[in-house]
Design an enzyme around this catalytic site. Structure first.
Site, PDB file in Angstrom:
ATOM      1  CD  GLU A  56      -0.846  -2.610   2.173  1.00  0.00           C
ATOM      2  OE1 GLU A  56      -1.966  -2.867   3.172  1.00  0.00           O
ATOM      3  OE2 GLU A  56      -0.080  -2.366   2.187  1.00  0.00           O
ATOM      4  CB  CYS A  84      -0.862  -3.587   8.732  1.00  0.00           C
ATOM      5  SG  CYS A  84       0.091  -2.204   7.685  1.00  0.00           S
TER       6      CYS A  84
END
EC number: 3.5.4.33
Length: 163
Positions: A56, A84
Site C-alpha cells: 500500500e 495494517c
C-alpha cells in the site's frame, strides 16, 4: 462478467503473485483515479530490509508522484489483504476516498478485523470501505505462500540445513 472492482483487484492480485514469486509476502496494491491506474505496489520488505515497504505504501508513493500531490482524493486503493495500522494511517493521511480489499487480516487488520481506523468518525477523514472482493483468491495466495515456506523450513531442518 467482472465488475470494475473485481477487474482492478485482479491487477492487485497480479502484483501479489509477483511478490510471492520473489519471496515476499504476497500482497499487492493498485490505486485508480478516473479509471486510470496511477500507482501500483507489492511488498518489498525482504528485498529492501525496510519495515515500511508494504504494498500500500509503495502504491501510495507512486500515485502521489504521478498526480504531483500528497492528496489522493477521488482515488480508490485496491489491496489484496486488509491494510495494517501503518498502511491505514498512510491511507488516511493521503486522503484516499475508497479502499477495496480482498481477504481479512485477522492478525493485523486495521480496516475492520482488529481496528476500524479507516472508518473511525473521530478521524478528520473517513474512507469508504469495500471488503471481500476476490477474497478467496487473495486468501489462497497467502495460505499457499506460508504453507510452502513452512514445508521448506521442515525439509531444511530434516536435512540439517537450518543452521
Amino acid at each position: 462478467m467482472m465488475n470494475q472492482d473485481e477487474r482492478y483487484m485482479g491487477m492487485a492480485l497480479a502484483e501479489a503473485r509477483f511478490a510471492g514469486q520473489i519471496g515476499e509476502i504476497p500482497i499487492g496494491a493498485v490505486i485508480v483515479k478516473n479509471q486510470q491506474v496511477i500507482g501500483t505496489g507489492h511488498n518489498l520488505r525482504e528485498h529492501t530490509q525496510l519495515a515500511t515497504q508494504h504494498a500500500e505504501l509503495i502504491a501510495i508513493e507512486a500515485a502521489c508522484l504521478m498526480v504531483q500531490s500528497w492528496r489522493l482524493t477521488d482515488c480508490t486503493l485496491y489491496v489484496t489483504i486488509e491494510p495494517c495500522l501503518m498502511c491505514s494511517g498512510a491511507i488516511l493521511n493521503a486522503r484516499v476516498d475508497r479502499v477495496v480489499y480482498g481477504a481479512a487480516n485477522t492478525k493485523a487488520g486495521a480496516g475492520e478485523s482488529l481496528y476500524q481506523a479507516l472508518t473511525d468518525e473521530r478521524q478528520n477523514h473517513q474512507v469508504e470501505l469495500v471488503t471481500g472482493c476476490r477474497a478467496t483468491e487473495a486468501g489462497n495466495l497467502m495460505r499457499q505462500f506460508f504453507r510452502t515456506k513452512r514445508n521448506r523450513r521442515r525439509k531444511n531442518r530434516w536435512l540439517g540445513l537450518d543452521k
